[in-house]
Design a protein around this motif. Structure first.
Motif, PDB file in Angstrom:
ATOM      1  N   ARG A 171      -7.517  54.318  40.828  1.00  0.00           N
ATOM      2  CA  ARG A 171      -6.774  53.898  41.907  1.00  0.00           C
ATOM      3  C   ARG A 171      -6.551  52.463  42.279  1.00  0.00           C
ATOM      4  O   ARG A 171      -7.698  51.764  42.118  1.00  0.00           O
ATOM      5  CB  ARG A 171      -7.097  54.784  42.927  1.00  0.00           C
ATOM      6  CG  ARG A 171      -7.010  56.279  42.398  1.00  0.00           C
ATOM      7  CD  ARG A 171      -5.570  56.970  42.367  1.00  0.00           C
ATOM      8  NE  ARG A 171      -4.992  56.814  43.414  1.00  0.00           N
ATOM      9  CZ  ARG A 171      -4.968  57.876  44.359  1.00  0.00           C
ATOM     10  NH1 ARG A 171      -5.681  58.935  44.286  1.00  0.00           N
ATOM     11  NH2 ARG A 171      -3.664  57.900  45.343  1.00  0.00           N
ATOM     12  N   GLN A 172      -5.815  52.283  43.165  1.00  0.00           N
ATOM     13  CA  GLN A 172      -5.810  50.876  43.879  1.00  0.00           C
ATOM     14  C   GLN A 172      -6.747  50.636  44.916  1.00  0.00           C
ATOM     15  O   GLN A 172      -7.255  49.499  45.134  1.00  0.00           O
ATOM     16  CB  GLN A 172      -4.656  50.687  44.654  1.00  0.00           C
ATOM     17  CG  GLN A 172      -3.012  50.534  43.633  1.00  0.00           C
ATOM     18  CD  GLN A 172      -1.891  50.353  44.518  1.00  0.00           C
ATOM     19  OE1 GLN A 172      -1.659  50.437  45.679  1.00  0.00           O
ATOM     20  NE2 GLN A 172      -0.793  49.723  43.739  1.00  0.00           N
ATOM     21  N   ASP A 173      -7.348  52.046  45.413  1.00  0.00           N
ATOM     22  CA  ASP A 173      -8.553  51.771  46.255  1.00  0.00           C
ATOM     23  C   ASP A 173      -9.948  51.614  45.341  1.00  0.00           C
ATOM     24  O   ASP A 173     -11.165  51.394  46.153  1.00  0.00           O
ATOM     25  CB  ASP A 173      -8.737  52.594  47.246  1.00  0.00           C
ATOM     26  CG  ASP A 173      -8.782  54.015  46.652  1.00  0.00           C
ATOM     27  OD1 ASP A 173      -8.902  54.165  45.263  1.00  0.00           O
ATOM     28  OD2 ASP A 173      -8.689  55.064  47.405  1.00  0.00           O
ATOM     29  N   THR A 194     -11.182  53.955  43.617  1.00  0.00           N
ATOM     30  CA  THR A 194     -11.667  55.041  43.061  1.00  0.00           C
ATOM     31  C   THR A 194     -11.179  55.363  41.557  1.00  0.00           C
ATOM     32  O   THR A 194     -10.185  55.150  41.024  1.00  0.00           O
ATOM     33  CB  THR A 194     -11.045  56.509  43.658  1.00  0.00           C
ATOM     34  OG1 THR A 194     -11.215  55.833  45.394  1.00  0.00           O
ATOM     35  CG2 THR A 194     -11.299  57.597  43.416  1.00  0.00           C
ATOM     36  N   TRP A 254       3.319  52.057  47.462  1.00  0.00           N
ATOM     37  CA  TRP A 254       3.397  50.651  47.180  1.00  0.00           C
ATOM     38  C   TRP A 254       4.731  50.043  47.264  1.00  0.00           C
ATOM     39  O   TRP A 254       4.976  49.170  48.011  1.00  0.00           O
ATOM     40  CB  TRP A 254       2.563  49.707  46.033  1.00  0.00           C
ATOM     41  CG  TRP A 254       2.607  48.339  45.824  1.00  0.00           C
ATOM     42  CD1 TRP A 254       1.747  47.616  46.433  1.00  0.00           C
ATOM     43  CD2 TRP A 254       3.703  47.594  45.144  1.00  0.00           C
ATOM     44  NE1 TRP A 254       2.171  46.282  46.259  1.00  0.00           N
ATOM     45  CE2 TRP A 254       3.321  46.277  45.320  1.00  0.00           C
ATOM     46  CE3 TRP A 254       4.726  47.842  44.377  1.00  0.00           C
ATOM     47  CZ2 TRP A 254       4.025  45.042  44.888  1.00  0.00           C
ATOM     48  CZ3 TRP A 254       5.524  46.694  44.061  1.00  0.00           C
ATOM     49  CH2 TRP A 254       4.926  45.567  44.023  1.00  0.00           C
ATOM     50  N   ASP A 309       0.002  56.099  44.073  1.00  0.00           N
ATOM     51  CA  ASP A 309      -0.181  54.650  44.431  1.00  0.00           C
ATOM     52  C   ASP A 309       1.058  53.782  44.243  1.00  0.00           C
ATOM     53  O   ASP A 309       1.531  52.893  45.166  1.00  0.00           O
ATOM     54  CB  ASP A 309      -1.125  53.943  43.582  1.00  0.00           C
ATOM     55  CG  ASP A 309      -2.510  54.584  43.730  1.00  0.00           C
ATOM     56  OD1 ASP A 309      -2.664  55.473  45.044  1.00  0.00           O
ATOM     57  OD2 ASP A 309      -3.527  54.368  43.435  1.00  0.00           O
TER      58      ASP A 309
END
Length: 382
Positions: free
Chosen positions: A231-233, A235, A93, A89
């Motif tokens: 995670r960034q999403d 998850t 980014w 991630d």
């Protein structure tokens, strides 16, 4: 007398007055030099260097490096083995935010030390922190090291000494009293989370991944077997600790063992696989949930620690551990570090230790001067 004909390559004068060099590569392809030259002598010298590379077997096909950095970086991240999810991630980014906008369209062969210097200077001029700039620079350097290994470029253009070194500002530490004050303010089910973060030197992901079976019956020790990755999403994934060194057993200070036992009794299911720290409904304790439930910003301000981060509790515990006289190896084992780099931060000379050293030196100075005054150690008069 006509000019001597070159044995390798050819040079011609252009209408602009500059000179163009061309040659046939080992595959028989006719190739021009990547740029023109101000004089015929310069063009001849360039062809001589190319011929030498071909004879030595070090010639590179210049077309190989005609790959856009953005595309190569994307493939590099996707094909990198054993990267942790949050590292993936971060790399994606950094690529999207700091590398691709300025360098993504450039070919690998067009990246020069000057281009890299200008890119880094632009980041800093735009207000990107030195820490984040160092992260982006390290990623670019690693990617271009692979490009060298792949024989796409001859040398890595990232040559700025010290540019990849992070120099974060010193984080604050809490006093023991402030840690307990903070533990008193947060909801009861989060109290021991605060205490273990500070006095067992655990990371947030390690704490929220703890299960009942990770504590011995008397709560003298806990074993770190997993960490929670967010995670960034959004998850959530339970996985192994950051490194093999992260798999460790930590002795819990006797002063807080009773509180740990009370927490297990009051807030944790009897199932050995039950999570020790959860949200109010029993769900996994996300960072955002913790921040909201603990009212973190107001809580730390209330104990005199405005701007204090959760990770600063671990920093506090590590600092306290270093003051016990623990060796570097002891600190690494307790903190779960595989390298000495982070642990060495806590080996720095504290004010108290420095005062102790100064006091010892003063005593030696005093004793030496006393001996001199009493006639011992005086220089003989000539």
């Amino acid at each position: 007398m006509p000019p001597k004909k070159r044995r390798f390559g050819r040079v011609r004068k252009l209408p602009s007055g500059r000179f163009q060099a061309r040659y046939r590569d080992p595959n028989g392809t006719d190739r021009p030099a990547p740029h023109t030259f101000p004089t015929k002598t310069d063009a001849d010298r360039w062809l001589t260097a190319v011929e030498a590379d071909i004879l030595r077997g070090t010639w590179r096909n210049p077309d190989l490096g005609r790959v856009a950095l953005g595309d190569y970086l994307t493939e590099w991240i996707d094909q990198r083995p054993n990267l942790r999810p949050r590292t993936v991630d971060l790399y994606r980014w950094l690529r999207a935010k700091h590398i691709a906008p300025r360098l993504g369209a450039r070919l690998l062969t067009d990246l020069t030390p000057g281009v890299v210097r200008a890119w880094r200077a632009d980041l800093l001029a735009d207000g990107v922190s030195t820490t984040m700039t160092a992260k982006a620079y390290r990623l670019l350097r690693a990617v271009l090291n692979t490009a060298v290994d792949d024989e796409l470029i001859r040398r890595n253009p990232c040559r700025i000494q010290g540019a990849g070194i992070e120099r974060p500002t010193e984080r604050p530490t809490a006093t023991v009293a402030q840690v307990f004050q903070l533990a008193d303010i947060v909801p009861g089910r989060l109290r021991v989370l605060i205490l273990l973060a500070a006095f067992a030197s655990l990371r947030y992901g390690e704490l929220v991944a703890l299960r009942r079976r990770d504590f011995d019956p008397r709560c003298r020790t806990l074993t770190v077997r997993a960490t929670l990755v967010e995670r960034q999403d959004g998850t959530l994934t339970f996985g192994p600790p950051k490194t093999d060194a992260g798999l460790r057993t930590v002795t819990i200070p006797a002063a807080i063992r009773r509180e740990v036992r009370i927490h297990l009794n009051d807030f944790v299911d009897e199932d050995q696989d039950a999570l020790v720290f959860t949200g109010a409904t029993g769900a996994v304790l996300r960072r955002s949930n913790f921040q909201r439930t603990s009212n973190w910003r107001m809580s730390v301000a209330a104990v005199g620690l405005p701007g204090f981060h959760f990770h600063d509790l671990r920093h506090t515990g590590n600092t306290l551990a270093s003051r016990t006289g623990a060796s570097l190896a002891d600190l690494m084992a307790r903190m779960g570090h595989a390298s000495t780099r982070a642990a060495l931060i806590y080996q720095h000379t504290t004010k108290e230790r420095d005062e102790h050293i100064a006091s010892g030196l003063s005593e030696q100075i005093k004793n030496g001067r006393d001996r001199a005054r009493s006639g011992h150690g005086q220089r003989k008069k000539r």
